[in-house]
Design a protein around this motif. Structure first.
Motif, short mmCIF file in Angstrom:
data_model
loop_
_atom_site.label_atom_id
_atom_site.label_comp_id
_atom_site.label_asym_id
_atom_site.label_seq_id
_atom_site.Cartn_x
_atom_site.Cartn_y
_atom_site.Cartn_z
N GLU A 77 0.80 -1.15 0.11
CA GLU A 77 -0.04 -0.03 -0.05
C GLU A 77 0.82 1.12 -0.10
O GLU A 77 1.63 1.34 1.01
CB GLU A 77 -0.94 0.01 1.41
N ARG A 79 0.58 4.84 0.99
CA ARG A 79 -0.16 6.12 1.59
C ARG A 79 0.34 7.15 1.52
O ARG A 79 1.27 7.72 1.79
CB ARG A 79 -0.33 5.55 3.13
N TRP A 83 -4.01 11.85 3.75
CA TRP A 83 -5.18 11.02 3.76
C TRP A 83 -5.13 9.72 4.71
O TRP A 83 -6.04 9.24 5.18
CB TRP A 83 -5.47 10.43 2.22
N HIS A 84 -4.04 9.51 5.12
CA HIS A 84 -3.64 8.33 6.05
C HIS A 84 -3.20 8.73 7.48
O HIS A 84 -2.62 7.74 8.31
CB HIS A 84 -3.04 7.05 5.47
N CYS A 86 -0.37 10.51 8.16
CA CYS A 86 1.14 9.90 8.64
C CYS A 86 1.58 10.51 9.83
O CYS A 86 1.27 11.60 10.33
CB CYS A 86 1.84 10.33 7.39
N LEU A 104 -10.34 10.93 8.94
CA LEU A 104 -9.10 10.39 9.24
C LEU A 104 -8.76 9.30 9.92
O LEU A 104 -8.24 8.24 9.62
CB LEU A 104 -8.15 11.59 9.19
N THR A 107 -10.34 6.29 8.37
CA THR A 107 -9.53 5.89 7.54
C THR A 107 -8.35 4.97 8.22
O THR A 107 -8.08 3.94 7.57
CB THR A 107 -8.58 6.97 6.83
N GLN A 108 -7.64 5.68 9.25
CA GLN A 108 -6.53 4.70 10.16
C GLN A 108 -7.15 3.48 10.57
O GLN A 108 -6.72 2.51 10.54
CB GLN A 108 -6.18 5.70 11.30
N ASP A 111 -7.41 1.04 7.83
CA ASP A 111 -5.95 0.58 7.34
C ASP A 111 -5.71 -0.52 8.65
O ASP A 111 -5.08 -1.55 8.08
CB ASP A 111 -5.22 1.72 7.40
N VAL A 127 3.61 -1.43 3.98
CA VAL A 127 3.23 0.00 3.83
C VAL A 127 4.48 1.08 3.46
O VAL A 127 5.30 1.15 4.13
CB VAL A 127 2.59 0.57 5.00
N TRP A 129 5.06 5.00 2.74
CA TRP A 129 4.56 6.37 2.50
C TRP A 129 5.03 7.31 1.67
O TRP A 129 6.00 6.94 1.08
CB TRP A 129 4.92 6.91 4.04
#
Length: 160
Positions: A77, A79, A83-84, A86, A104, A107-108, A111, A127, A129
């Protein structure tokens, strides 16, 4: 938990954009084939790896992963920091802060759930980033795919 057991994530309608420029910027956001994703895919291809893009690793889960190596069960993924959320670069908007916080956070949560489902099914999730080097990430993924190919299939992949 099966696909029927999944609780839909309801965010509600998005609030009005704070400006016309912000609205246009959000409309232009891509959900796939982003710049960091394309850089990683090109780096993986240069290393001789072939993969599927935007696939469902688990048929019963209605979620796709950016890069999938199905025979060796490796999912990647890419990310986005915003959007995720970070931990290093995730910025929280000041406008409509409560709505964005809820979005958000969900979304986490999604995930984390995806990662646990993949792990339970024997998949390895990597993952990457958007702020990470595509070349370094491709080296890591290539190494993992090659190792799992030997471990799971007994077939080494030629080094490139």
């Amino acid at each position: 938990m099966t696909a029927q057991d999944e609780v839909p994530i309801v965010v509600g309608p998005p609030p009005a954009a704070s400006s016309a420029g912000r609205r246009r910027a959000m409309q232009l956001q891509r959900s796939r084939d982003t710049t960091p994703e394309m850089a990683l895919r090109k780096a993986l291809h240069r290393r001789g790896l072939r993969y599927r893009v935007h696939q469902r690793p688990l048929a019963e889960v209605r979620r796709t992963v950016d890069v999938v190596f199905r025979p060796v069960k490796v999912a990647v993924e890419v990310r986005g920091c915003f959007w995720h959320a970070c931990p290093e670069h995730g910025a929280r908007p000041r406008s409509n802060a409560q709505w964005w916080e809820a979005k958000l956070s969900r979304t986490q949560q999604r995930d984390r759930e995806t990662a646990s489902r993949l792990e339970a099914a024997g998949w390895k999730l990597v993952v990457v980033w958007e702020h990470e080097s595509a070349e370094a990430a491709a080296d890591l993924v290539a190494s993992l795919v090659r190792q799992r190919r030997v471990d799971m299939l007994g077939q080494p992949l030629p080094e490139k």
